[in-house]
Design a protein around this motif. Sequence first.
Motif, PDB file in Angstrom:
ATOM      1  N   ASN A  36       0.806  -1.215   0.000  1.00  0.00           N
ATOM      2  CA  ASN A  36       0.000   0.000   0.000  1.00  0.00           C
ATOM      3  C   ASN A  36       0.843   1.270   0.000  1.00  0.00           C
ATOM      4  O   ASN A  36       0.307   2.366   0.065  1.00  0.00           O
ATOM      5  CB  ASN A  36      -0.964   0.015   1.192  1.00  0.00           C
ATOM      6  N   ASN A  91      -8.755  -3.100  -4.633  1.00  0.00           N
ATOM      7  CA  ASN A  91      -7.778  -3.973  -3.998  1.00  0.00           C
ATOM      8  C   ASN A  91      -7.679  -3.624  -2.515  1.00  0.00           C
ATOM      9  O   ASN A  91      -7.549  -2.462  -2.153  1.00  0.00           O
ATOM     10  CB  ASN A  91      -6.419  -3.799  -4.674  1.00  0.00           C
ATOM     11  N   PRO A  92      -7.730  -4.628  -1.632  1.00  0.00           N
ATOM     12  CA  PRO A  92      -7.637  -4.335  -0.198  1.00  0.00           C
ATOM     13  C   PRO A  92      -6.301  -3.702   0.213  1.00  0.00           C
ATOM     14  O   PRO A  92      -6.207  -3.078   1.261  1.00  0.00           O
ATOM     15  CB  PRO A  92      -7.828  -5.686   0.483  1.00  0.00           C
ATOM     16  N   MET A  93      -5.275  -3.842  -0.615  1.00  0.00           N
ATOM     17  CA  MET A  93      -3.965  -3.252  -0.311  1.00  0.00           C
ATOM     18  C   MET A  93      -3.832  -1.830  -0.863  1.00  0.00           C
ATOM     19  O   MET A  93      -2.790  -1.200  -0.682  1.00  0.00           O
ATOM     20  CB  MET A  93      -2.848  -4.119  -0.892  1.00  0.00           C
TER      21      MET A  93
END
Length: 143
Positions: A36, A91-93
């Motif tokens: 991230n 995207n979770p990141m």
Amino acid sequence: MSLMKIFDTAGSGMAAQSLRLNTVASNLANADSVSNSPDSAYRAKELLFAPTGTAEPGGMSQDSGEGTNGVRMVGVTESQQPVESHYEPGNPMADESGYVYGSNVNPVDELVNMISASRSYQNNVEVMNTTKQLMIKTIGLGS
């Protein structure tokens, strides 16, 4: 150089190439990783080698033997190539702007490193085998 030092030299070369192959494997395993932030993204690792018998960064010699008879790892560096960023808001990141940051591993360069390390390892094995055969033939001369 005695014949026994040849085994030491080739053995240290084999150990160095084995470390190099492990580093390539680690780099390839992390080639598709994302993060991230660009600071926490995986960066390709590169090993630094030096001949044995040379001075450490602090000035002390590693080996007290005469001359150089092998190689040793003296450090690990990270590639300074920029990391890739992709816009993936789902995207979770992803960061607050929707970007994810990939590694800077170049798979083509890593495959070239893998082939080079593998061939160097094989060459050191051949040096050991040739030395062994020469020793056996030398012993056979005396009988």
